[in-house]
Scaffold this motif. Structure first.
Motif, mmCIF file in Angstrom:
data_model
loop_
_atom_site.group_PDB
_atom_site.id
_atom_site.type_symbol
_atom_site.label_atom_id
_atom_site.label_comp_id
_atom_site.label_asym_id
_atom_site.label_seq_id
_atom_site.Cartn_x
_atom_site.Cartn_y
_atom_site.Cartn_z
ATOM 1 N N PRO A 8 0.867 -1.387 0.121
ATOM 2 C CA PRO A 8 0.114 -0.133 -0.023
ATOM 3 C C PRO A 8 0.847 1.331 -0.108
ATOM 4 O O PRO A 8 0.397 2.242 -0.307
ATOM 5 N N THR A 120 -5.995 1.305 6.214
ATOM 6 C CA THR A 120 -4.612 0.717 6.175
ATOM 7 C C THR A 120 -3.552 1.667 6.570
ATOM 8 O O THR A 120 -2.445 1.003 7.417
ATOM 9 N N TYR A 124 -0.910 0.430 9.714
ATOM 10 C CA TYR A 124 0.879 0.375 9.602
ATOM 11 C C TYR A 124 1.285 1.529 10.647
ATOM 12 O O TYR A 124 2.372 1.251 11.026
ATOM 13 N N GLU A 158 -5.311 -9.656 5.096
ATOM 14 C CA GLU A 158 -4.184 -8.996 4.817
ATOM 15 C C GLU A 158 -3.019 -9.580 5.119
ATOM 16 O O GLU A 158 -2.361 -9.720 6.459
ATOM 17 N N HIS A 161 0.323 -7.948 6.488
ATOM 18 C CA HIS A 161 0.332 -7.609 8.033
ATOM 19 C C HIS A 161 0.108 -8.769 9.022
ATOM 20 O O HIS A 161 0.742 -8.764 9.948
#
Length: 340
Positions: A8, A120, A124, A158, A161
């Motif tokens: 991303p 997202t 992060y 995801e 992650h």
């Protein structure tokens, strides 16, 4: 279930043009071209420039790029793009051993992401805060956050992650002596990373498996795993990950009593970390080097002088777990001296 890993941090048109495994030279080329198109395009492409340079160990270029990206995002009034730039800056600060500054930028990134509605980016940023706390050795403060982020990653499928969170939790279990749990989580991370085509996550997971195998006395297997991980790091030019791989190889050799080989490997890792201005890795490599030299007959006075200097370095950076390891080695040296 989970989808293929994606990056991303490569935003806008770069998101479709680049993958998580794209070479960083390709990232830099495409991002630099995209920066010419618009203010917001400049901000998004600048993030890719910052991240590619950071992972290549070019810290000065990375610092300029994330700040340029942030300023462009602010001019465009895009809170989400501001959040990504601050995340990059916080990650770079952590890589450079500036942990308090890392927390400052990452907390600001989480706030901007919340304001901009970018789930997202917020994930992060929170992951960065959790990792920074883990590196400091403050497991009580960040264990729950790691578990929360793992649950969110599983819920949204995801893979990247999931791999990150599993590796972080596994590292805490390994450092607190729960080796079976650590090994299971590192192996799950490696399986997910391989299935999701996340080469970088796979390399880090292999390193973690090698560490646990080494602690259990499986030296040959550990070295083989590190060789596999090194191949990935070299193919993707993951300079920081490669240096940490070499530092871990030194750890494996030291545990096996192969002190001369460990000394040589630690020396190489130290040079790599210094070249990319990464003080945490440099300090950890130097500790391994000091320990190896002590085992090879270096004087107690010289060893203690180096340990005192390293203790201050660990204190300044905020590496509590490393300081505890240093103290254990000091105590071991004292016990050996008393016995002699």
């Amino acid at each position: 279930m989970y989808s293929k890993a994606f990056a991303p941090e490569y935003q806008g048109v770069l998101g479709s043009a680049l993958s998580v495994n794209s070479s960083y030279e390709e990232v830099l080329a495409k991002a630099t071209e995209e920066q010419r198109r618009s203010t917001l395009g400049y901000a998004r492409a600048g993030l890719a420039v910052a991240e590619a340079n950071r992972r290549l160990g070019r810290v000065a270029e990375a610092e300029r790029a994330w700040r340029d990206s942030y300023r462009a995002a602010r001019r465009a009034g895009d809170s989400a793009a501001m959040a990504w730039a601050l995340w990059s800056g916080g990650t770079l600060a952590r890589q450079r051993g500036r942990l308090a500054l890392a927390c400052r930028w990452l907390a600001a990134a989480a706030e901007c992401a919340e304001r901009g509605g970018d789930r997202t980016a917020r994930g992060y940023a929170l992951a960065g805060l959790a990792e920074t706390g883990r590196i400091r050795g403050d497991y009580a403060a960040v264990a729950a956050l790691h578990e929360q982020l793992l649950a969110e990653a599983r819920a949204h499928g995801e893979a990247r992650h999931m791999v990150w969170a599993l590796e972080g939790i596994a590292q805490m279990h390994r450092n607190t002596g729960s080796l079976d749990t650590a090994l299971a989580m590192f192996e799950e991370a490696a399986e997910i990373a391989a299935g999701a085509e996340d080469a970088r996550g796979h390399a880090w997971a292999l390193r973690g498996i090698a560490d646990v195998r080494s602690v259990r006395g499986e030296t040959g297997r550990a070295l083989s795993l590190l060789t596999r991980a090194e191949g990935i790091c070299r193919s993707m030019r993951l300079e920081s990950a490669l240096a940490y791989n070499h530092k871990m190889r030194g750890n494996v050799l030291f545990r096996a009593g192969r002190y001369e080989e460990a000394r040589e490997v630690y020396s190489g890792a130290l040079a790599e970390f210094r070249a990319m201005e990464e003080p945490r890795g440099a300090a950890l490599s130097r500790l391994g080097l000091v320990k190896s030299l002590a085992r090879l007959g270096r004087s107690a006075e010289e060893t203690e002088a180096d340990l005192a200097e390293l203790d201050e370095t660990f204190r300044r950076i905020g590496l509590d777990h490393a300081r505890a390891g240093l103290e254990r080695f000091r105590a071991e040296l004292g016990a050996r001296a008393a016995a002699a």
